[in-house]
Each structure stands twice: as C-alpha cells, then as structure tokens.
Motif scaffolding. Sequence first.
Motif, short mmCIF file in Angstrom:
data_model
loop_
_atom_site.label_atom_id
_atom_site.label_comp_id
_atom_site.label_asym_id
_atom_site.label_seq_id
_atom_site.Cartn_x
_atom_site.Cartn_y
_atom_site.Cartn_z
N ASN A 160 99.84 31.75 -55.55
CA ASN A 160 98.80 32.51 -55.01
C ASN A 160 97.46 31.65 -54.97
O ASN A 160 96.67 32.21 -54.56
CB ASN A 160 98.38 33.52 -56.37
CG ASN A 160 99.57 34.36 -56.61
OD1 ASN A 160 100.31 35.07 -55.61
ND2 ASN A 160 99.76 34.77 -57.91
N GLY A 161 97.78 30.37 -54.64
CA GLY A 161 96.47 29.49 -54.47
C GLY A 161 96.16 29.32 -53.26
O GLY A 161 95.66 28.19 -52.59
N SER A 162 96.29 30.44 -52.00
CA SER A 162 95.79 29.95 -50.63
C SER A 162 95.06 31.21 -50.29
O SER A 162 95.33 32.22 -50.81
CB SER A 162 97.14 29.78 -49.69
OG SER A 162 97.94 31.09 -49.86
N LEU A 163 94.31 30.96 -48.92
CA LEU A 163 93.47 32.15 -48.46
C LEU A 163 94.38 32.96 -48.04
O LEU A 163 94.29 34.28 -47.81
CB LEU A 163 92.80 31.34 -47.49
CG LEU A 163 91.48 30.70 -47.83
CD1 LEU A 163 90.67 30.35 -46.85
CD2 LEU A 163 90.51 31.72 -48.85
N LEU A 246 97.01 24.98 -64.15
CA LEU A 246 97.63 25.53 -63.12
C LEU A 246 97.29 27.00 -63.17
O LEU A 246 97.22 27.70 -61.91
CB LEU A 246 99.41 25.24 -63.13
CG LEU A 246 99.50 23.58 -62.92
CD1 LEU A 246 101.15 23.51 -62.96
CD2 LEU A 246 99.00 22.86 -61.92
N ASP A 247 97.77 27.69 -64.12
CA ASP A 247 97.47 29.02 -64.33
C ASP A 247 95.96 29.27 -63.71
O ASP A 247 95.83 30.34 -63.03
CB ASP A 247 97.68 29.57 -65.73
CG ASP A 247 99.21 29.86 -65.88
OD1 ASP A 247 99.81 29.76 -64.97
OD2 ASP A 247 99.34 29.83 -67.11
N SER A 248 95.01 28.74 -64.25
CA SER A 248 93.57 28.87 -63.76
C SER A 248 93.43 28.82 -62.31
O SER A 248 92.43 29.30 -61.67
CB SER A 248 92.65 27.96 -64.84
OG SER A 248 92.66 26.52 -64.17
N TYR A 249 94.16 27.97 -61.59
CA TYR A 249 93.98 27.66 -60.12
C TYR A 249 95.03 28.45 -59.13
O TYR A 249 94.93 28.39 -57.97
CB TYR A 249 94.13 26.16 -59.74
CG TYR A 249 92.80 25.64 -60.20
CD1 TYR A 249 91.78 25.53 -59.43
CD2 TYR A 249 92.63 24.59 -61.22
CE1 TYR A 249 90.47 24.98 -59.87
CE2 TYR A 249 91.69 24.18 -61.81
CZ TYR A 249 90.52 24.11 -60.94
OH TYR A 249 89.56 23.40 -61.23
N ASN A 250 95.99 29.23 -59.95
CA ASN A 250 96.76 30.07 -59.25
C ASN A 250 96.04 31.27 -58.57
O ASN A 250 96.43 32.45 -59.22
CB ASN A 250 97.89 30.45 -60.17
CG ASN A 250 99.01 31.13 -59.40
OD1 ASN A 250 99.25 30.88 -58.15
ND2 ASN A 250 99.94 32.09 -59.94
N ARG A 251 95.22 31.18 -57.78
CA ARG A 251 94.27 31.97 -57.24
C ARG A 251 93.80 31.78 -55.87
O ARG A 251 93.64 30.42 -55.46
CB ARG A 251 93.10 32.51 -58.00
CG ARG A 251 92.23 31.27 -58.40
CD ARG A 251 91.09 31.79 -59.26
NE ARG A 251 90.30 30.33 -59.80
CZ ARG A 251 89.64 29.68 -58.80
NH1 ARG A 251 89.37 29.95 -57.74
NH2 ARG A 251 88.92 28.56 -59.45
#
Length: 254
Positions: A160-163, A246-251
Amino acid sequence: MSTPNSTLRAVRMGLLLSQDEFARAIRDAGHRTGSPNDASKRLVQRWESGTTVAPRPVYARALEAVTGLPIEALGFPAPALVRISEDGHGGHDLQGSPVGIPVAAGSPTPQAAPRGNYSGVWLSTYEFVSSGRDDQVFTGKHFVVLLQHGNRLTGRSLPNGSLNPDSPLTLDLQVDGSTVTGTWTEQTAAEGYYRGARYFGALQMLVEPTGRRMAGKWVGFGKEFDVNTGPWELRLMDASTTKAVLDSYNRPPE
C-alpha cells in the motif's frame, strides 16, 4: 558458494510476509490454479539463500500468482535456461549454477566497494510527462524496501506504499562506489489511466556523501516506442527492515 536471492527476499518483505506466510500463500495459489504444491518455509529459505537456484514450474506459476511478477523478475533465471540440470534431467529444482547460462571469459571488471549499507525503507520519487494528457508532468511515489547483498541492491514497493494503488515497483541495482546503476519495472494499476501496462527501463543515480539520498535519471520506453527520461530520487526513511517499521510505511506517501 551460493549467491543469495536478495530479489526474492525483497519482494517477500515488500509483501509484508514472513517465510512461513509466503510458503502458505504459494500453496494457496497452487490450489486456486488447480496445481497443488508442497511449498514450505524450508523451501523458501533454500530459494532465498541461493541453494536452490530455480523453482520447478508448479512453484514458478504459484510464485508469479502470489507476487504478480514474472519468474525472471524474482531473481531466478528465465525458464528457458533452467530446463536441463547438470545430470541431464529436467523438472526439478536446480542446485548450483544452471546449465545454459553463459559464463564470461576472463576476470570481471573490479568494482569499488559501496560506501555503506543501503538496506532499509526508502521513499522513491520520479517525474514523468504524460503525452496523452497534454504533456502534463506527473510524480510517482513509492515506499520501497531496499536490501543489499555485496554490491547489489534489490527493491520492492510495499503493498500500500504508493500514490497509485496496485502499482508495484521493483528495482534491481548495482553499487559501484557512489554510483548506483540498474533497472526498474512498474506494473501500473489495472483500473488506472495506463490500464495495467508494464513499464521498465534503466536507472542511474549518485549517492550523496551522507548515504541518505540518491539522485539521478531514469530512461524508459513510451507508448509510441519513443525513449523518455526524467529525474528519479531515493531518500532514506528508516535503515531498519523490521516488520514494525515496514508496517508503519505500508501507506501512500504524502
């Protein structure tokens, strides 16, 4: 000595899956496609360590289903090169170097040692011109997991880490001193403007002395078979690759 498959490891970590979870996903994919397999944590470990250099077709198909990437983009040799093992038999996971891969004569060109370890979570930012939208300039952003093995860097964007949702990015890079060179591949979203098209190209960047930023240019092909280029930057967000980080940046990036 086996060469670890850091590409596969980066992809797995980018999917936020443990080795056990990855093996389970491969088994589930096999059942869904009508080709059951016996993937296990141990098998995933053998792939990632490089002990097994190529999966059997039943595993290759499941790997492609789970990751959404062709098998040669997962750090394995292309299927055409791994049909025959050293004893002349096909259809098995191959051990060591597969027959059919040419080995260059002479000594390899010496490379400068990397200035640091660049493993971690990086923010990837690039710009591109959309000819179909009045030559407007757009920005692509991804949170990418980079893993380093020697002079090689492999990366995969977080789920989920993309615009743009469902638009995974993979990187395969080589470090030579402060120079980073390699390739990029992006599978665009099926429901997006580019309708699931797969784009790929080359990338060259310079690492800043701090080791926390890389900047340079990308080159790739457009829809009209023209060659396009633009700026690309990688900025270090966190040097850790723990599940919590990794969870914290999965956005989506801001």
